[in-house]
Design an enzyme around this catalytic site. Structure first.
Site, short mmCIF file in Angstrom:
data_model
loop_
_atom_site.label_atom_id
_atom_site.label_comp_id
_atom_site.label_asym_id
_atom_site.label_seq_id
_atom_site.Cartn_x
_atom_site.Cartn_y
_atom_site.Cartn_z
CG ASP A 131 -2.23 0.53 0.93
OD1 ASP A 131 -1.92 1.49 0.19
OD2 ASP A 131 -3.21 0.27 1.68
CG ASP A 140 -3.88 4.83 -3.17
OD1 ASP A 140 -2.85 4.32 -2.49
OD2 ASP A 140 -5.12 4.82 -2.55
#
Length: 473
Positions: free
Chosen positions: A123, A349
């Site tokens: 992440d 992201d």
């Protein structure tokens, strides 16, 4: 207890991870032109779905559910926050597992001496790297055998690792450096480990201690290396469904405490990944590389680059977007949408699936794209809040107008058409965008990023990208 919402992990209140000084075994530096690489696995890979296939509709419902929660936490966190390189590199497998609600791609992670292997969510918005862990038991305790588990989950057994070194609670690191990263102030004895306690917004909770450990990884020349004194979170108490089958999180955020920042710094200040199509063969994998890519992944088009705004939106990888064009026509979108100083801005992201656009941009993009699919029967999918879906029988993707994201330095990102007119269910496609109430972050999600190589040059503050099938050379 101190609590902080961390964006990349839906439902989650996280602490940050501090990475102590890392270095690679000196003998490994004798080998030139290497990087460390981790394999990336797509989240719906059979080993993470117990070999039970799921439909495209089920995938999309999961994606949307977690994306919406995630974006809300991103926005909350953003508002709260507004108050000479080496030639080696490491290579880690990156692949897809199930949608755990934290990130979309996972990698194997070897930690300890001797090493123990775990699966972590990858992440780019989380600065904490942590794993499920036991550290209070003794070597003689049968519950601390290597095959033992916490609530039927894999667990790192700290007593079995000779390199496990807890951070003392009386230390300056715990009292000062980790205080802002939500370490606890309790210190019953000088040798008590520095503890953390954080909560998920869905009621889940995790507790553990910070420790320095050794991480093992493969170099791109095929040899092995070790990163020493990596500060990890050792979580021995976790309640809640958030992680499901994952063993923890690999933090790749833009902070000095993340694994990405520190591993990349060891290998020249760069890391890169190439995300396979989320609907590709379930066994398709690629790698995340810490260090220079050096043609590890083949590209199939022009390589472009734009500036990474590493300070504009703290901890996120922000880029300077100035507009979006559809079919060679620049859309009328107020510049405030792209201005981080006015509550807007854009980030890239890996943990968000779909692409969020602030309302003015969303409305303009949707109106421009609807025209090209208006002749197909409109469809409503249960559990899918996307505005426009349609029956794709006879659909011709070549008729979809090219969407281009324009950056202020002249660079252009041209995603593949099936990254924004996405397959949502059997015979159904949807326009793959979600709205965000302005002022809000716009987020380039991982479906939009797929089949592109992305290199994050942290030292040079550049984002380099090129179309790719994500096949290794």
């Amino acid at each position: 207890m101190k609590v902080k919402l961390i964006i990349l992990v839906p439902f989650m209140v996280l602490v940050s991870m501090v990475v102590a000084q890392q270095h690679v075994d000196q003998m490994q530096h004798q080998h030139d032109s290497n990087s460390i690489t981790l394999e990336l696995i797509h989240r719906h890979a059979p080993q993470f779905t117990n070999n039970h296939p799921i439909t495209q509709h089920q995938r999309l419902v999961d994606l949307l559910y977690h994306d919406i929660i995630r974006h809300g936490i991103m926005s909350h966190r953003r508002r709260a926050k507004e108050e000479d390189p080496l030639t080696e590199s490491i290579k880690m497998p990156l692949a897809s597992g199930r949608d755990f609600g934290i990130g979309q791609y996972i990698t194997s992670f070897k930690v300890g001496t001797p090493s123990q292997k775990f699966w972590l969510i990858v992440d780019t918005g989380s600065d904490l790297t942590w794993i499920r862990c036991r550290y209070r038991c003794s070597r003689e305790d049968r519950s601390c055998t290597r095959k033992g588990r916490i609530n039927r989950k894999r667990v790192f057994h700290a007593p079995l690792s000779s390199s496990f070194s807890p951070v003392p609670c009386f230390s300056e690191m715990c009292k000062v450096e980790l205080m802002n990263l939500f370490s606890l102030t309790t210190c019953p004895t000088p040798i008590t480990p520095c503890a953390y306690d954080y909560r998920y917004s869905d009621g889940s909770a995790a507790k553990g201690v910070f420790a320095n450990e050794t991480v093992s990884a493969g170099l791109t020349n095929g040899r092995k290396t070790r990163l020493h004194n990596v500060l990890i979170g050792c979580t021995d108490s976790f309640q809640g469904p958030t992680l499901q089958n994952a063993d923890g999180i690999m933090g790749l955020a833009n902070t000095k405490y993340s694994f990405a920042t520190n591993a990349a710094a060891t290998f020249g200040g760069k890391f890169s990944y190439c995300l396979v199509d989320h609907l590709s063969h379930l066994n398709a994998t690629n790698y995340i590389i810490f260090g220079t890519n050096r043609n590890q992944v083949k590209v199939s088009g022009n390589t472009r680059h734009t500036k990474l705004e590493l300070d504009a939106i703290p901890s996120f990888y922000a880029v300077n977007v100035i507009g979006i064009s559809v079919g060679n026509k620049m859309l009328e979108i107020p510049m405030q949408v792209w201005d981080a100083s006015e509550g807007g801005g854009t980030i890239i992201d890996s943990g968000t699936s779909l692409t969020f656009l602030a309302d003015p941009a969303y409305q303009a993009v949707m109106e421009a794209l609807k025209v090209s699919v208006s002749k197909y029967q409109r469809v409503k999918l249960d559990g899918v809040p996307m505005e426009y879906c349609f029956n794709s029988a006879g659909f011709n993707g070549s008729l979809v107008p090219k969407l281009i994201i324009h950056f202020d330095d002249g660079a252009r990102f041209e995603p593949h058409w099936n990254s924004y007119v996405i397959a949502a269910a059997a015979g159904v496609r949807c326009l793959g965008f979600l709205p965000a109430r302005f002022p809000a972050l716009s987020v380039i999600g991982n479906i939009m990023q797929q089949n592109y190589l992305w290199e994050f040059d942290l030292k040079g503050k550049r984002l380099v990208f090129a179309p790719s099938s994500c096949n290794s050379s």
